[in-house]
Design a protein around this motif. Structure first.
Motif, short mmCIF file in Angstrom:
data_model
loop_
_atom_site.label_atom_id
_atom_site.label_comp_id
_atom_site.label_asym_id
_atom_site.label_seq_id
_atom_site.Cartn_x
_atom_site.Cartn_y
_atom_site.Cartn_z
N PHE A 1 8.35 39.79 41.89
CA PHE A 1 9.45 40.38 43.04
C PHE A 1 9.70 41.76 42.85
N LEU A 2 9.48 42.51 40.93
CA LEU A 2 9.80 44.02 41.18
C LEU A 2 8.17 44.30 41.69
N ILE A 3 6.81 43.97 41.68
CA ILE A 3 5.77 44.57 42.52
C ILE A 3 6.54 44.72 44.57
N TYR A 4 6.93 43.55 44.85
CA TYR A 4 7.20 43.84 46.13
C TYR A 4 7.92 44.71 46.21
N MET A 5 9.58 44.43 45.88
CA MET A 5 10.08 45.41 46.28
C MET A 5 10.05 47.08 46.17
N ILE A 6 9.35 47.11 44.62
CA ILE A 6 9.63 48.71 44.34
C ILE A 6 7.56 49.27 45.73
#
Length: 502
Positions: free
Chosen positions: A227-232
């Protein structure tokens, strides 16, 4: 593919204690994902024979006992395949059920996350016990490679079925991404986490709403990292101007798309498309994206039609709906499915399972609706946005809970048998029906003209002309000549014990 020795829970209702146990033995009957849905149990019993003052102990094996299948898993998988056939083949006649051109969610947009959800549930059950971790990892990798191979073969451009009898793909334009490729990568990521932390797993989870989360914290950490990789990446990556070529009337035309921005969630300048253009190359992306059905692109919206004269340049551009960054986001769909499988394993009471599943399902739906209607993060299948993950996973959880209540609690199995049969041979039905391989084979036998085939005759004379409507005839053809036909075929193969598993 032979999967590691693995287990799924029986759901018989007559003997709860016996049915809540698991076995490590392989059973002959397996579902469409190659996972055991029945269990065998061979124990020993101590027989006491009393002769005078002496007692003799003898060990005798019990007869092998089997419990009922987890019918909900097969029925849900079968529903997903049936939906894919419906929207792929009837979506052109009924654009409202076809993929949303951009923001929003239609019937077709539930198919992919439903697949990933049920893959996650199956992973949790399949890897409950693993005799040898190294063998399990090896088989996960092999199965992933098989899924990638079939995905590229079916959606890379090699097969032109069912309408075109030719075959072959220009490697300069081969499409590397697709449905099975996404399933393969999500499966590998989630299954490896489930396998590698096996020793840290709690064997017993207390009946508390939150313990099932803490007991499997590493699975959630893996999903959170995705989720973090995608959002960032989505909101921080700078997207520059880009260009693409279109071959029209035997001449090459180049179009420019002006971007130079960050955090854009529209079709032209989003980070999802930029990552795919950089990683795969623009020639290897899907050449007919659904955004061409937007009002900005065609007057026929939401259906397909000729492009407007004033259509933006990006309306002609390729876009990969199963691309790299959106696949990273899709890991969350598999992670949520794994959680539902963990609940099935550790909570033995029907009401407790349903309480866990339904509460999480509605919670995800509420989060998605808030994010979408506040314009914070729109629901978008093409970008696989976080709100889309929540909305479709929540819907999957509610549908799964409904199936469980109807089939495995109330015992209403007969009305859903056709979905179970499809689900037990999901790969076969997907390849033959959803990808049109069987129709392509039938179309290879024609009389005088390639258009004069059995498939065309059935469509035209049995459905369209009888109902005097091309739209209704197409819909009925898909329901009866494809979904119902393959349900019967899958049922016959089930009776014969024949399954196609990777």
């Amino acid at each position: 593919m032979e999967d590691p020795k693995r287990l799924e829970e029986g759901l018989g209702h007559e003997n709860k204690d016996r049915n809540e146990q698991f076995s490590e033995k392989d059973d002959k009957t397996k579902g469409g994902d190659g996972i055991n849905h029945e269990k065998e149990e061979t124990n020993t019993v101590v027989v006491v024979e009393q002769k005078g003052d002496h007692k003799q102990l003898q060990q005798q094996p019990l007869v092998k006992q089997k419990t009922k299948r987890v019918a909900t898993l097969d029925a849900f998988r079968g529903l997903t395949v049936a939906l894919m056939i419906l929207v792929d083949n009837a979506g052109e006649a009924y654009p409202r059920i076809d993929h949303s051109p951009w923001n929003g969610c239609t019937l077709a947009d539930f198919v992919m996350p439903f697949f990933l959800f049920i893959v996650g549930v199956a992973i949790a059950l399949a890897f409950k016990r693993i005799p040898k971790k190294r063998d399990a990892v090896k088989k996960i990798i092999i199965r992933t490679l098989k899924l990638l191979f079939w995905g590229i073969l079916l959606q890379g451009g090699y097969s032109h079925a069912p309408g075109d009898l030719s075959y072959g793909v220009n490697m300069k334009f081969i499409r590397w991404c697709g449905i099975l490729q996404r399933i393969a990568l999500v499966y590998m990521f989630v299954a490896l986490i489930e396998t590698l932390i096996i020793k840290q797993r709690q064997s017993v989870v207390e009946p508390n709403h939150f313990t099932v989360f803490t007991a499997y914290q590493w699975q959630w950490i893996g999903g959170f990292v995705a989720f973090l990789i995608y959002m960032i990446t989505t909101y921080a990556l700078y997207v520059p101007d880009w260009s693409f070529d279109v071959y029209s009337h035997h001449k090459l035309e180049r179009y420019m798309v002006k971007c130079g921005m960050r955090g854009h969630l529209g079709p032209a300048c989003n980070a999802v498309g930029y990552v795919d253009r950089e990683v795969w190359g623009i020639n290897h992306l899907y050449q007919s994206p659904v955004w061409s059905r937007l009002k900005a692109c065609t007057l026929s919206s939401p259906g397909s039609g000729p492009l407007r004269e004033d259509a933006p340049s990006w309306c002609r551009a390729p876009f990969e709906p199963e691309g790299l960054l959106s696949t990273i986001s899709a890991i969350l769909s598999g992670t949520i499915g794994v959680h539902y499988g963990h609940v099935l394993i550790h909570f033995k009471d029907h009401s407790e399972r349903l309480k866990q599943w339904v509460s999480m399902g509605f919670g995800l739906l509420i989060i998605a609706i808030i994010l979408h209607f506040t314009d914070a993060i729109p629901i978008n299948k093409q970008l696989y946005s976080f709100s889309y993950v929540c909305f479709t996973a929540g819907a999957a959880g509610i549908v799964f809970s409904g199936f469980y209540l109807l089939i495995d609690v109330w015992g209403l199995r007969t009305p859903f048998l056709f979905l179970e049969w499809i689900g037990m041979n999901a790969m076969l039905v997907y390849v033959m029906a959803a990808q049109g391989i069987f129709e392509g084979f039938i179309n290879g036998w024609y009389y005088k003209s390639p258009d004069n085939t059995l498939v065309y005759w059935i469509q035209e004379h049995v459905f369209i002309k009888v109902w005097h409507s091309e739209r209704l005839g197409t819909l009925l053809y898909v329901i009866f000549a494809q979904i119902t036909f393959w349900a019967v075929v899958a049922g016959i193969l089930h009776r014969l014990g024949i399954y196609w598993k990777l």
